[in-house]
Design an enzyme around this catalytic site. Structure first.
Site, PDB file in Angstrom:
ATOM      1  N   HIS A 278      45.917  28.921  31.877  1.00 38.73           N
ATOM      2  CA  HIS A 278      45.552  28.233  33.125  1.00 38.73           C
ATOM      3  C   HIS A 278      45.680  29.201  34.317  1.00 38.73           C
ATOM      4  CE1 HIS A 278      45.719  24.829  36.132  1.00 38.73           C
ATOM      5  NE2 HIS A 278      46.379  25.773  36.784  1.00 38.73           N
ATOM      6  N   GLU A 279      46.798  29.913  34.377  1.00 39.44           N
ATOM      7  CA  GLU A 279      46.998  30.860  35.491  1.00 39.44           C
ATOM      8  C   GLU A 279      45.992  32.004  35.436  1.00 39.44           C
ATOM      9  OE1 GLU A 279      48.803  29.869  37.844  1.00 39.44           O
ATOM     10  OE2 GLU A 279      49.643  28.241  36.672  1.00 39.44           O
ATOM     11  N   HIS A 282      42.753  31.190  37.099  1.00 34.83           N
ATOM     12  CA  HIS A 282      42.747  31.387  38.552  1.00 34.83           C
ATOM     13  C   HIS A 282      42.446  32.850  38.872  1.00 34.83           C
ATOM     14  CE1 HIS A 282      44.069  27.442  39.631  1.00 34.83           C
ATOM     15  NE2 HIS A 282      45.237  27.541  39.041  1.00 34.83           N
ATOM     16  N   GLU A 358      41.804  23.718  40.221  1.00 35.49           N
ATOM     17  CA  GLU A 358      42.805  23.415  39.189  1.00 35.49           C
ATOM     18  C   GLU A 358      42.151  22.779  37.965  1.00 35.49           C
ATOM     19  OE1 GLU A 358      45.721  24.523  39.204  1.00 35.49           O
ATOM     20  OE2 GLU A 358      45.808  25.201  41.271  1.00 35.49           O
TER      21      GLU A 358
END
Ligand SMILES: [Zn+2]
Length: 418
Positions: A278-279, A282, A358
Protein backbone atom coordinates in the site's frame (compact mmCIF):
# COMPACT_ATOMS: atom_id res chain seq x y z
CA UNK A 1 -18.87 47.75 22.37
CA UNK A 2 -15.75 45.54 22.15
CA UNK A 3 -16.82 43.58 25.20
CA UNK A 4 -20.19 43.01 23.53
CA UNK A 5 -18.47 41.55 20.45
CA UNK A 6 -16.28 39.26 22.52
CA UNK A 7 -19.39 37.99 24.34
CA UNK A 8 -21.19 37.45 21.04
CA UNK A 9 -18.41 35.33 19.50
CA UNK A 10 -18.00 33.44 22.77
CA UNK A 11 -21.73 32.72 22.75
CA UNK A 12 -21.61 31.60 19.12
CA UNK A 13 -18.75 29.26 19.91
CA UNK A 14 -20.64 27.71 22.83
CA UNK A 15 -23.75 27.17 20.68
CA UNK A 16 -21.56 25.57 18.00
CA UNK A 17 -19.85 23.31 20.55
CA UNK A 18 -23.21 22.21 21.94
CA UNK A 19 -24.57 21.48 18.46
CA UNK A 20 -21.46 19.41 17.64
CA UNK A 21 -21.79 17.55 20.93
CA UNK A 22 -25.43 16.68 20.26
CA UNK A 23 -24.61 15.64 16.69
CA UNK A 24 -21.69 13.40 17.61
CA UNK A 25 -23.02 11.86 20.80
CA UNK A 26 -26.75 11.67 20.14
CA UNK A 27 -27.56 12.46 16.53
CA UNK A 28 -25.31 10.69 14.07
CA UNK A 29 -25.94 7.06 13.19
CA UNK A 30 -22.73 5.05 13.32
CA UNK A 31 -24.25 1.59 13.34
CA UNK A 32 -23.02 -1.00 10.85
CA UNK A 33 -25.41 -1.14 7.84
CA UNK A 34 -27.77 -4.14 7.83
CA UNK A 35 -26.10 -5.67 4.76
CA UNK A 36 -22.68 -5.74 6.44
CA UNK A 37 -23.70 -7.31 9.75
CA UNK A 38 -21.88 -10.49 10.59
CA UNK A 39 -19.31 -9.98 7.81
CA UNK A 40 -15.58 -9.34 8.27
CA UNK A 41 -16.36 -5.61 8.26
CA UNK A 42 -18.61 -5.93 11.30
CA UNK A 43 -16.43 -5.11 14.34
CA UNK A 44 -18.51 -7.43 16.56
CA UNK A 45 -16.94 -10.34 14.66
CA UNK A 46 -13.40 -9.39 15.72
CA UNK A 47 -13.73 -7.18 18.83
CA UNK A 48 -15.27 -8.10 22.16
CA UNK A 49 -18.12 -6.08 23.66
CA UNK A 50 -15.89 -4.07 25.98
CA UNK A 51 -13.55 -3.09 23.16
CA UNK A 52 -16.48 -2.17 20.93
CA UNK A 53 -17.91 0.19 23.51
CA UNK A 54 -14.47 1.65 24.18
CA UNK A 55 -13.84 2.34 20.52
CA UNK A 56 -17.27 3.98 20.06
CA UNK A 57 -16.80 6.32 23.04
CA UNK A 58 -13.15 7.07 22.31
CA UNK A 59 -13.96 7.93 18.69
CA UNK A 60 -16.79 10.22 19.75
CA UNK A 61 -14.51 12.10 22.14
CA UNK A 62 -11.78 12.41 19.53
CA UNK A 63 -14.22 13.60 16.91
CA UNK A 64 -15.57 16.18 19.34
CA UNK A 65 -12.07 17.53 19.99
CA UNK A 66 -11.42 17.62 16.27
CA UNK A 67 -14.44 19.84 15.60
CA UNK A 68 -13.80 22.05 18.62
CA UNK A 69 -10.08 22.78 18.46
CA UNK A 70 -9.90 24.66 15.13
CA UNK A 71 -12.81 27.03 15.92
CA UNK A 72 -11.29 27.49 19.37
CA UNK A 73 -8.19 28.78 17.60
CA UNK A 74 -10.36 31.21 15.62
CA UNK A 75 -11.89 32.37 18.89
CA UNK A 76 -8.39 32.91 20.31
CA UNK A 77 -7.27 35.04 17.34
CA UNK A 78 -10.49 37.07 17.37
CA UNK A 79 -10.18 37.80 21.10
CA UNK A 80 -6.49 38.72 20.76
CA UNK A 81 -7.46 41.22 18.06
CA UNK A 82 -10.62 42.70 19.53
CA UNK A 83 -9.35 42.96 23.10
CA UNK A 84 -6.43 45.10 21.91
CA UNK A 85 -3.88 42.55 23.12
CA UNK A 86 -2.35 42.31 19.64
CA UNK A 87 -2.00 46.08 19.46
CA UNK A 88 -0.46 46.15 22.92
CA UNK A 89 2.09 43.50 21.99
CA UNK A 90 3.10 45.42 18.89
CA UNK A 91 3.41 48.68 20.82
CA UNK A 92 5.55 47.04 23.48
CA UNK A 93 7.85 45.59 20.80
CA UNK A 94 8.21 49.01 19.15
CA UNK A 95 9.14 50.60 22.45
CA UNK A 96 11.67 47.92 23.30
CA UNK A 97 13.55 47.51 20.02
CA UNK A 98 14.63 49.66 17.11
CA UNK A 99 14.91 47.15 14.27
CA UNK A 100 11.64 46.20 12.66
CA UNK A 101 12.71 42.57 12.20
CA UNK A 102 13.43 42.29 15.94
CA UNK A 103 10.08 43.90 16.77
CA UNK A 104 8.33 41.38 14.52
CA UNK A 105 10.29 38.46 15.99
CA UNK A 106 9.41 39.53 19.53
CA UNK A 107 5.75 39.83 18.56
CA UNK A 108 5.73 36.36 16.95
CA UNK A 109 7.47 34.85 19.98
CA UNK A 110 4.95 36.21 22.48
CA UNK A 111 1.94 35.39 20.33
CA UNK A 112 3.21 31.81 19.82
CA UNK A 113 3.92 31.43 23.52
CA UNK A 114 0.45 32.68 24.40
CA UNK A 115 -1.13 30.29 21.91
CA UNK A 116 0.97 27.44 23.30
CA UNK A 117 -0.01 28.18 26.90
CA UNK A 118 -3.71 28.64 26.11
CA UNK A 119 -3.88 25.35 24.17
CA UNK A 120 -1.62 23.28 26.42
CA UNK A 121 -4.47 22.29 28.79
CA UNK A 122 -6.52 21.11 25.81
CA UNK A 123 -3.73 18.94 24.48
CA UNK A 124 -3.09 17.69 28.02
CA UNK A 125 -6.74 16.57 28.28
CA UNK A 126 -6.39 14.82 24.91
CA UNK A 127 -3.23 13.12 26.11
CA UNK A 128 -4.87 11.96 29.36
CA UNK A 129 -7.88 10.58 27.50
CA UNK A 130 -5.61 8.80 25.06
CA UNK A 131 -3.73 7.30 28.03
CA UNK A 132 -6.97 6.27 29.73
CA UNK A 133 -8.12 4.44 26.61
CA UNK A 134 -4.80 2.67 26.23
CA UNK A 135 -3.88 4.33 22.94
CA UNK A 136 -1.04 6.47 24.22
CA UNK A 137 1.73 4.75 26.17
CA UNK A 138 3.86 7.85 26.53
CA UNK A 139 5.08 9.00 29.92
CA UNK A 140 4.38 12.61 30.87
CA UNK A 141 7.99 13.82 30.57
CA UNK A 142 8.29 12.45 27.05
CA UNK A 143 4.95 14.00 26.07
CA UNK A 144 6.04 17.35 27.47
CA UNK A 145 9.36 17.10 25.64
CA UNK A 146 7.52 16.56 22.35
CA UNK A 147 5.42 19.62 23.09
CA UNK A 148 8.50 21.75 23.66
CA UNK A 149 10.21 20.51 20.52
CA UNK A 150 7.05 21.25 18.57
CA UNK A 151 6.87 24.74 20.04
CA UNK A 152 10.42 25.62 18.96
CA UNK A 153 10.15 23.98 15.53
CA UNK A 154 6.85 25.77 14.87
CA UNK A 155 8.26 29.05 16.16
CA UNK A 156 11.30 28.76 13.89
CA UNK A 157 9.19 28.05 10.81
CA UNK A 158 6.64 30.74 11.69
CA UNK A 159 9.40 33.32 12.20
CA UNK A 160 10.91 32.69 8.78
CA UNK A 161 7.50 32.81 7.08
CA UNK A 162 6.22 35.88 8.96
CA UNK A 163 9.39 37.95 8.50
CA UNK A 164 9.34 37.37 4.74
CA UNK A 165 5.56 37.78 4.55
CA UNK A 166 5.41 41.14 6.32
CA UNK A 167 8.39 42.41 4.40
CA UNK A 168 6.58 41.56 1.17
CA UNK A 169 3.30 43.11 2.37
CA UNK A 170 5.15 46.32 3.14
CA UNK A 171 7.10 46.35 -0.14
CA UNK A 172 4.15 45.43 -2.32
CA UNK A 173 0.75 45.85 -0.68
CA UNK A 174 -1.01 44.90 -3.92
CA UNK A 175 1.00 41.89 -5.05
CA UNK A 176 2.44 40.43 -1.85
CA UNK A 177 0.21 37.35 -2.16
CA UNK A 178 1.66 36.46 -5.55
CA UNK A 179 5.28 36.95 -4.47
CA UNK A 180 4.67 34.99 -1.26
CA UNK A 181 3.23 32.19 -3.30
CA UNK A 182 6.26 32.16 -5.63
CA UNK A 183 8.50 31.83 -2.56
CA UNK A 184 6.24 29.10 -1.20
CA UNK A 185 7.25 26.74 -3.98
CA UNK A 186 10.96 26.34 -3.11
CA UNK A 187 10.20 26.66 0.61
CA UNK A 188 7.63 23.85 0.59
CA UNK A 189 9.89 21.55 -1.39
CA UNK A 190 12.81 22.35 0.91
CA UNK A 191 10.78 21.59 4.03
CA UNK A 192 9.50 18.34 2.51
CA UNK A 193 13.07 17.43 1.60
CA UNK A 194 14.50 17.96 5.10
CA UNK A 195 11.44 16.63 6.97
CA UNK A 196 12.54 12.96 7.19
CA UNK A 197 16.19 13.68 8.02
CA UNK A 198 16.03 16.86 10.11
CA UNK A 199 12.57 17.37 11.60
CA UNK A 200 11.18 13.87 12.18
CA UNK A 201 14.30 12.59 14.04
CA UNK A 202 13.83 15.41 16.59
CA UNK A 203 10.81 13.47 17.88
CA UNK A 204 11.67 9.78 17.31
CA UNK A 205 14.47 7.39 16.39
CA UNK A 206 14.55 6.14 12.80
CA UNK A 207 16.57 3.19 11.55
CA UNK A 208 16.56 0.62 8.74
CA UNK A 209 14.33 -2.40 9.40
CA UNK A 210 15.74 -4.67 12.10
CA UNK A 211 14.00 -7.87 11.05
CA UNK A 212 16.30 -9.06 8.25
CA UNK A 213 14.02 -11.89 7.05
CA UNK A 214 11.14 -9.48 6.68
CA UNK A 215 13.46 -6.93 5.10
CA UNK A 216 14.37 -9.50 2.44
CA UNK A 217 10.66 -10.05 1.64
CA UNK A 218 10.02 -6.30 1.50
CA UNK A 219 13.00 -5.81 -0.80
CA UNK A 220 11.57 -8.44 -3.17
CA UNK A 221 8.28 -6.59 -3.17
CA UNK A 222 10.06 -3.26 -3.68
CA UNK A 223 12.01 -4.70 -6.61
CA UNK A 224 8.69 -5.63 -8.23
CA UNK A 225 7.60 -2.02 -7.86
CA UNK A 226 10.99 -0.57 -8.95
CA UNK A 227 11.58 1.16 -5.64
CA UNK A 228 15.14 1.78 -4.42
CA UNK A 229 15.67 -0.37 -1.32
CA UNK A 230 17.01 2.17 1.15
CA UNK A 231 13.59 3.77 1.31
CA UNK A 232 12.17 1.48 4.05
CA UNK A 233 12.64 2.65 7.64
CA UNK A 234 11.43 1.62 11.06
CA UNK A 235 10.59 4.16 13.74
CA UNK A 236 10.54 3.56 17.46
CA UNK A 237 6.98 4.48 18.48
CA UNK A 238 6.09 1.80 21.02
CA UNK A 239 7.19 4.05 23.88
CA UNK A 240 4.58 6.55 22.78
CA UNK A 241 1.60 4.76 21.35
CA UNK A 242 -0.09 1.40 20.91
CA UNK A 243 -1.71 2.27 17.60
CA UNK A 244 -0.31 1.13 14.26
CA UNK A 245 0.85 3.20 11.32
CA UNK A 246 2.97 3.33 8.18
CA UNK A 247 3.51 6.21 5.75
CA UNK A 248 5.55 7.61 2.88
CA UNK A 249 7.40 10.86 3.53
CA UNK A 250 9.90 13.29 2.04
CA UNK A 251 10.87 14.11 -1.53
CA UNK A 252 13.84 13.38 -3.75
CA UNK A 253 16.69 11.37 -2.29
CA UNK A 254 15.22 11.76 1.21
CA UNK A 255 11.90 10.11 0.40
CA UNK A 256 11.24 7.00 2.44
CA UNK A 257 8.61 4.53 3.54
CA UNK A 258 8.31 4.46 7.33
CA UNK A 259 6.83 1.70 9.48
CA UNK A 260 6.06 2.19 13.15
CA UNK A 261 7.60 -0.58 15.26
CA UNK A 262 4.13 -1.14 16.77
CA UNK A 263 3.01 -2.21 13.29
CA UNK A 264 5.95 -4.59 13.01
CA UNK A 265 5.22 -6.04 16.46
CA UNK A 266 1.47 -6.52 16.02
CA UNK A 267 1.08 -7.72 12.44
CA UNK A 268 1.98 -11.01 10.79
CA UNK A 269 4.51 -10.86 7.95
CA UNK A 270 1.92 -11.21 5.17
CA UNK A 271 -0.10 -8.39 6.73
CA UNK A 272 2.98 -6.18 6.88
CA UNK A 273 3.68 -6.99 3.23
CA UNK A 274 0.17 -5.83 2.35
CA UNK A 275 0.72 -2.55 4.26
CA UNK A 276 4.10 -2.14 2.55
CA UNK A 277 2.54 -2.70 -0.87
CA UNK A 278 0.00 0.00 0.00
CA UNK A 279 2.77 2.45 0.94
CA UNK A 280 4.74 1.53 -2.17
CA UNK A 281 1.69 2.42 -4.24
CA UNK A 282 1.85 5.96 -2.88
CA UNK A 283 5.50 6.07 -3.86
CA UNK A 284 5.02 4.54 -7.32
CA UNK A 285 2.01 6.74 -8.14
CA UNK A 286 3.91 9.82 -6.88
CA UNK A 287 1.14 10.84 -4.51
CA UNK A 288 3.48 13.12 -2.55
CA UNK A 289 4.32 15.15 -5.65
CA UNK A 290 0.66 15.33 -6.65
CA UNK A 291 -0.06 16.40 -3.08
CA UNK A 292 2.52 19.21 -3.26
CA UNK A 293 1.15 20.36 -6.62
CA UNK A 294 -2.41 20.38 -5.31
CA UNK A 295 -1.32 22.15 -2.15
CA UNK A 296 0.43 24.87 -4.16
CA UNK A 297 -2.71 25.48 -6.25
CA UNK A 298 -4.73 25.78 -3.04
CA UNK A 299 -2.10 28.14 -1.61
CA UNK A 300 -2.36 30.45 -4.61
CA UNK A 301 -6.14 30.69 -4.32
CA UNK A 302 -5.89 30.90 -0.53
CA UNK A 303 -3.35 33.72 -0.49
CA UNK A 304 -5.32 35.71 -3.03
CA UNK A 305 -8.52 35.26 -1.01
CA UNK A 306 -6.65 36.17 2.19
CA UNK A 307 -5.50 39.43 0.59
CA UNK A 308 -9.05 40.37 -0.44
CA UNK A 309 -10.60 39.27 2.85
CA UNK A 310 -8.02 41.00 5.07
CA UNK A 311 -8.26 44.31 3.24
CA UNK A 312 -12.02 44.19 3.42
CA UNK A 313 -12.03 43.33 7.13
CA UNK A 314 -9.65 46.18 7.91
CA UNK A 315 -11.70 48.61 5.79
CA UNK A 316 -15.02 47.69 7.36
CA UNK A 317 -14.09 46.60 10.87
CA UNK A 318 -10.60 47.99 11.38
CA UNK A 319 -11.64 49.90 14.46
CA UNK A 320 -13.04 46.81 16.15
CA UNK A 321 -9.82 44.86 15.49
CA UNK A 322 -7.52 47.82 16.32
CA UNK A 323 -6.13 47.61 12.78
CA UNK A 324 -5.26 50.36 10.31
CA UNK A 325 -3.08 48.61 7.78
CA UNK A 326 -2.22 45.08 6.78
CA UNK A 327 1.49 45.80 6.95
CA UNK A 328 1.48 46.24 10.74
CA UNK A 329 2.53 43.07 12.52
CA UNK A 330 -0.47 43.33 14.83
CA UNK A 331 -2.62 42.16 11.89
CA UNK A 332 -0.98 38.70 12.13
CA UNK A 333 -3.83 37.14 14.17
CA UNK A 334 -6.25 38.24 11.43
CA UNK A 335 -4.00 36.65 8.81
CA UNK A 336 -3.85 33.41 10.83
CA UNK A 337 -7.61 33.51 11.48
CA UNK A 338 -8.46 33.88 7.80
CA UNK A 339 -5.98 31.28 6.56
CA UNK A 340 -7.15 28.81 9.19
CA UNK A 341 -10.80 29.30 8.14
CA UNK A 342 -9.84 28.85 4.48
CA UNK A 343 -7.85 25.69 5.23
CA UNK A 344 -10.75 24.25 7.20
CA UNK A 345 -13.14 25.13 4.39
CA UNK A 346 -10.83 23.41 1.89
CA UNK A 347 -10.43 20.26 3.99
CA UNK A 348 -13.40 18.41 2.39
CA UNK A 349 -11.63 18.78 -0.96
CA UNK A 350 -8.16 17.80 0.27
CA UNK A 351 -9.60 14.87 2.21
CA UNK A 352 -11.54 13.74 -0.83
CA UNK A 353 -8.41 13.75 -2.99
CA UNK A 354 -6.54 11.87 -0.27
CA UNK A 355 -9.31 9.24 -0.03
CA UNK A 356 -9.12 8.69 -3.79
CA UNK A 357 -5.35 8.14 -3.49
CA UNK A 358 -5.79 5.81 -0.51
CA UNK A 359 -8.36 3.75 -2.39
CA UNK A 360 -5.96 3.53 -5.33
CA UNK A 361 -3.18 2.42 -2.99
CA UNK A 362 -5.42 -0.29 -1.52
CA UNK A 363 -6.32 -1.53 -5.00
CA UNK A 364 -2.67 -1.55 -6.02
CA UNK A 365 -1.71 -3.47 -2.87
CA UNK A 366 -4.49 -6.03 -3.36
CA UNK A 367 -3.38 -6.66 -6.93
CA UNK A 368 0.29 -6.77 -6.04
CA UNK A 369 0.07 -9.14 -3.05
CA UNK A 370 -3.06 -11.01 -4.20
CA UNK A 371 -3.78 -11.73 -0.55
CA UNK A 372 -7.15 -10.18 0.44
CA UNK A 373 -7.22 -12.23 3.68
CA UNK A 374 -4.07 -10.46 4.86
CA UNK A 375 -5.60 -7.12 3.84
CA UNK A 376 -8.77 -7.82 5.82
CA UNK A 377 -6.99 -8.99 8.95
CA UNK A 378 -4.59 -6.03 8.88
CA UNK A 379 -7.52 -3.59 8.56
CA UNK A 380 -9.18 -5.34 11.49
CA UNK A 381 -6.05 -5.08 13.61
CA UNK A 382 -5.57 -1.43 12.63
CA UNK A 383 -9.13 -0.67 13.79
CA UNK A 384 -8.72 -2.64 16.98
CA UNK A 385 -5.37 -1.15 18.00
CA UNK A 386 -6.38 2.40 17.11
CA UNK A 387 -9.94 2.05 18.48
CA UNK A 388 -11.17 3.52 15.22
CA UNK A 389 -14.79 3.86 14.29
CA UNK A 390 -15.76 1.51 11.46
CA UNK A 391 -18.55 3.76 10.23
CA UNK A 392 -17.97 7.37 11.37
CA UNK A 393 -20.62 10.14 11.12
CA UNK A 394 -20.97 11.89 7.75
CA UNK A 395 -19.41 15.19 8.90
CA UNK A 396 -16.36 13.30 10.17
CA UNK A 397 -15.99 11.53 6.82
CA UNK A 398 -16.15 14.88 5.02
CA UNK A 399 -13.97 17.07 7.25
CA UNK A 400 -11.63 14.66 8.96
CA UNK A 401 -11.09 11.40 7.11
CA UNK A 402 -8.11 11.30 4.81
CA UNK A 403 -8.65 7.54 4.37
CA UNK A 404 -11.75 5.60 3.35
CA UNK A 405 -13.54 4.14 6.39
CA UNK A 406 -12.42 0.71 7.60
CA UNK A 407 -15.86 -0.52 6.59
CA UNK A 408 -15.22 0.57 3.01
CA UNK A 409 -11.67 -0.78 2.96
CA UNK A 410 -12.69 -4.22 4.22
CA UNK A 411 -15.65 -4.28 1.84
CA UNK A 412 -13.24 -3.58 -1.01
CA UNK A 413 -10.96 -6.45 -0.03
CA UNK A 414 -14.04 -8.71 0.20
CA UNK A 415 -15.03 -7.73 -3.33
CA UNK A 416 -11.52 -8.46 -4.54
CA UNK A 417 -11.88 -12.02 -3.17
CA UNK A 418 -14.84 -12.55 -5.50
ZN1 LIG B 1 -1.99 5.25 2.41
Amino acid sequence: MRRKWILIILGLFLIYALAIYVYLFHGANTAIPESMRGTNADPSTFMNKELLEKSETYSKIRNFFFFISTPLEWLFYAVVLISGLSKGLEKWGKQSWKRRSVQISAYVFWLSLLLFIVFLPLSYIRYKISLAYGISSQVFSSWMKDNFIEFWVDLGMTLIVVLVLYWLIRKSPARWWLYSWLLCIPFTIFVMFIQPVVIDPLYNDFYPLKDKVLEEQILDLAAKANIPAEHVYEVNMSEKTNSLNAYVTGVGSNSRIVLWDTTLNSLEDDEILFIMAHEMAHYVEKHIYLGIAGYLVLMLVGLWLTDKWMKRAIRNRGELYHLESMSDIRSLPLFLLITSILLFAASPVTNYVSRVQETRADTYALNMTDNPEAAISSFQKLSEKGLSQMNPPLLIKIFRNSHPTMLERIEMAEKYKK
